[in-house]
Design an enzyme around this catalytic site. Structure first.
Site, short mmCIF file in Angstrom:
data_model
loop_
_atom_site.label_atom_id
_atom_site.label_comp_id
_atom_site.label_asym_id
_atom_site.label_seq_id
_atom_site.Cartn_x
_atom_site.Cartn_y
_atom_site.Cartn_z
N CYS A 61 -4.29 20.32 46.62
CA CYS A 61 -4.50 21.24 45.34
C CYS A 61 -5.20 20.58 44.32
O CYS A 61 -4.90 19.18 43.94
CB CYS A 61 -3.10 21.48 44.79
N CYS A 65 0.08 18.00 39.26
CA CYS A 65 1.52 18.20 38.81
C CYS A 65 2.17 16.84 39.41
O CYS A 65 2.26 16.29 40.64
CB CYS A 65 2.18 19.32 39.51
N CYS A 68 4.25 16.48 42.52
CA CYS A 68 3.98 17.41 43.88
C CYS A 68 3.21 16.67 45.08
O CYS A 68 2.18 15.96 44.66
CB CYS A 68 3.39 18.61 43.35
N CYS A 105 9.47 33.97 50.86
CA CYS A 105 8.87 33.29 49.87
C CYS A 105 7.61 32.58 50.32
O CYS A 105 7.91 31.62 51.09
CB CYS A 105 9.64 32.39 48.95
N CYS A 136 8.04 37.41 48.19
CA CYS A 136 7.77 36.48 46.93
C CYS A 136 6.75 35.71 47.40
O CYS A 136 6.37 35.22 48.58
CB CYS A 136 8.97 35.71 46.79
N CYS A 196 9.94 35.49 39.20
CA CYS A 196 10.83 34.39 39.50
C CYS A 196 10.41 33.22 38.70
O CYS A 196 8.95 32.50 39.01
CB CYS A 196 10.52 34.30 40.91
N ARG A 274 18.76 30.29 41.50
CA ARG A 274 18.59 29.71 42.68
C ARG A 274 18.65 28.04 42.84
O ARG A 274 18.09 27.49 41.92
CB ARG A 274 17.36 30.03 43.26
N1 SAM Z 1 0.84 26.08 43.35
C1 SAM Z 1 1.89 26.99 42.84
C2 SAM Z 1 2.35 26.56 41.57
O1 SAM Z 1 2.20 25.55 41.16
O2 SAM Z 1 2.80 27.62 40.90
C3 SAM Z 1 2.92 26.99 43.75
C4 SAM Z 1 3.82 26.19 44.72
S1 SAM Z 1 4.49 24.99 43.79
C5 SAM Z 1 4.86 23.80 45.16
C6 SAM Z 1 6.14 25.70 43.40
C7 SAM Z 1 7.09 24.91 42.46
O3 SAM Z 1 7.70 24.13 43.35
C8 SAM Z 1 6.61 24.06 41.38
O4 SAM Z 1 6.48 24.75 40.27
C9 SAM Z 1 7.76 23.10 41.33
O5 SAM Z 1 8.76 23.74 40.31
C10 SAM Z 1 8.45 22.96 42.74
N2 SAM Z 1 8.34 21.80 43.14
C11 SAM Z 1 7.08 21.26 43.78
N3 SAM Z 1 7.38 19.96 44.28
C12 SAM Z 1 8.52 19.53 43.79
C13 SAM Z 1 9.33 18.60 44.31
N4 SAM Z 1 9.20 17.36 44.63
N5 SAM Z 1 10.61 18.53 43.77
C14 SAM Z 1 11.26 19.69 43.19
N6 SAM Z 1 10.63 20.72 42.98
C15 SAM Z 1 9.24 20.79 43.29
FE1 SF4 Z 2 -0.70 22.46 42.92
FE2 SF4 Z 2 1.68 21.50 43.57
FE3 SF4 Z 2 1.01 21.83 41.06
FE4 SF4 Z 2 1.41 24.00 42.59
S1 SF4 Z 2 2.99 22.39 42.12
S2 SF4 Z 2 -0.13 23.62 41.17
S3 SF4 Z 2 0.61 23.08 44.75
S4 SF4 Z 2 0.00 20.29 42.50
#
Ligand code: SAM
Ligand code: SF4
Ligand code: DTB
Length: 351
Positions: A61, A65, A68, A105, A136, A196, A274
């Site tokens: 990606c 973030c 992530c 989801c 979802c 959500c 959740r």
């Molecule tokens: N790329 C999309 C986005 O960011 O909206 C969807 C996938 S993203 C993995 C969905 C959510 O998972 C993120 O917004 C974050 O809140 C949560 N998330 C991701 N990695 C995480 C982690 N290591 N621990 C806790 N929550 C996490």
């Molecule tokens: Fe990409 Fe992970 Fe951020 Fe979602 S949470 S936008 S998958 S880097």
């Protein structure tokens, strides 16, 4: 007979940060009592919704973030894959349904879907819906047109987290801003898809940031129908995972996590709250406190998107231990999709 006081039944969208901070400050016994009252005013307190997650496009990606594993900026070892075939997604959905899941989801590691991806996404939504499951998706930012397309396909929910309070956001992500997130949420809301949206606790944010996080969601014109509260899953090779490995005392205190769940429940009474990522490393007792604080939805199965999750066997044992049962009925807010009046701000009588 219900002894629910009137304020537990009222839906407000005019919460102030001071009021939310005051909830966080309550003695835990009082906070849990109030959250439990609110929970009972709108939901069956012994029922928990079961949702299953599938990563339909993993890794690579472009967003940064800090939590992530799927960010191309991280060194987490997660391999990038292409968007899964429709048939393979439907097979996973069928397995989730057999395991008792109510909602399927699907997540994609995208900044936003490309228009060329949309026909396949639409086919997936239609296929999963045809199996009788709620759908979802979480695909990143959406244009108004893409939100409309997903609504027409019959998508039930779109997940897009604000993640934290506005002041802490740019410490976690720099490739988009808070307003980008709110804009996508508005497009989703306008398209008629249920919203959500939640966030992550334990990223090094302060109590004030957690207040700001709940405030953002609780003052949206209409509360999200689902509010995932994740505890950071520290992943090696991500900035926040490495930060926690270096400073273990920065790990969120379990009771502070429970407080966040309780405050979310009180401020957004009808929403499904959740208990999401991070459950795997929580004790049964902490999870029990979260359910007492009004959490009424979980992700089941042994995997989230890339991180491990408490598996079906340990969840079955937990439910038996706590006397909880899977939610069978449709969640309360779905039937009110078109309601405007019932969700309008009202004020709580002075105590
Ligand atoms: N790329 C999309 C986005 O960011 O909206 C969807 C996938 S993203 C993995 C969905 C959510 O998972 C993120 O917004 C974050 O809140 C949560 N998330 C991701 N990695 C995480 C982690 N290591 N621990 C806790 N929550 C996490
Ligand atoms: Fe990409 Fe992970 Fe951020 Fe979602 S949470 S936008 S998958 S880097
Ligand atoms: C949400 O708030 N939590 C889920 C769902 N929305 C998509 C995702 C949690 C991801 C946890 C980290 C991982 O599995 O990579």
């Amino acid at each position: 007979m219900s002894m629910t006081p009137p304020e537990a039944a009222i839906i407000r969208t005019d919460w102030t940060r001071e009021e939310i901070a005051a909830l966080f400050d309550l003695p835990l016994t009082e906070l849990l009592f109030r959250a439990a009252q609110t929970h009972r005013a709108h939901h069956a307190a012994d029922e928990v919704q079961l949702c299953t997650l599938l990563s339909i496009k993993t890794g690579g990606c472009p967003e940064d973030c800090g939590y992530c594993s799927q960010s191309a900026h991280a060194d987490s070892g997660v391999e990038a894959t292409k968007l899964m075939d429709v048939r393979a997604v439907l097979q996973s959905a069928a397995q989730a349904k057999d395991a008792g899941s109510q909602r399927f989801c699907m997540g994609a590691a995208w900044r936003n879907p490309k228009d060329r991806d949309m026909p396949k996404i639409v086919e997936i939504v239609q296929g999963v819906r045809a199996m009788g499951m709620e759908t979802c998706m979480t695909l990143g930012m959406l244009s108004p047109e893409q939100a409309e397309q997903l609504a027409e396909a019959g998508l039930d929910y779109y997940n897009h987290n604000v993640d934290t309070g506005p002041e802490y956001y740019d410490r976690v992500i720099t490739t988009r801003n808070y307003q980008d997130r709110l804009d996508t949420l508005a497009h989703v809301r306008n398209s008629g898809i249920n919203v959500c949206s939640g966030g992550i606790v334990g990223m090094g944010e302060t109590r004030a940031d957690r207040v700001g996080f709940v405030h953002t969601l609780a003052t949206l014109e209409r509360h999200p129908e689902s509010v995932p509260v994740n505890a950071l899953v520290p992943v090696k090779g991500t900035p926040l995972g490495d930060m926690l490995a270096d400073t273990p005392m920065a790990k969120i205190d379990d009771i502070e996590f429970v407080r966040t769940v309780a405050v979310a429940r009180i401020c957004m009474p009808k929403s499904m709250v959740r208990l999401s990522a991070g459950r795997e490393s929580m004790s049964d007792a902490t999870q029990a406190l979260c359910f007492m604080a009004g959490a009424n939805s979980i992700f089941t199965g042994d995997k989230l998107l890339t991180a491990p999750n408490a598996g079906d066997d340990s969840d079955a044992a937990l439910f038996a231990r706590l006397g909880l049962k899977p939610m069978e009925s449709e969640e309360p807010m779905r039937a009110e999709k078109a309601c405007a009046g019932a969700c309008a701000p009202e004020s709580i009588p002075a105590e």
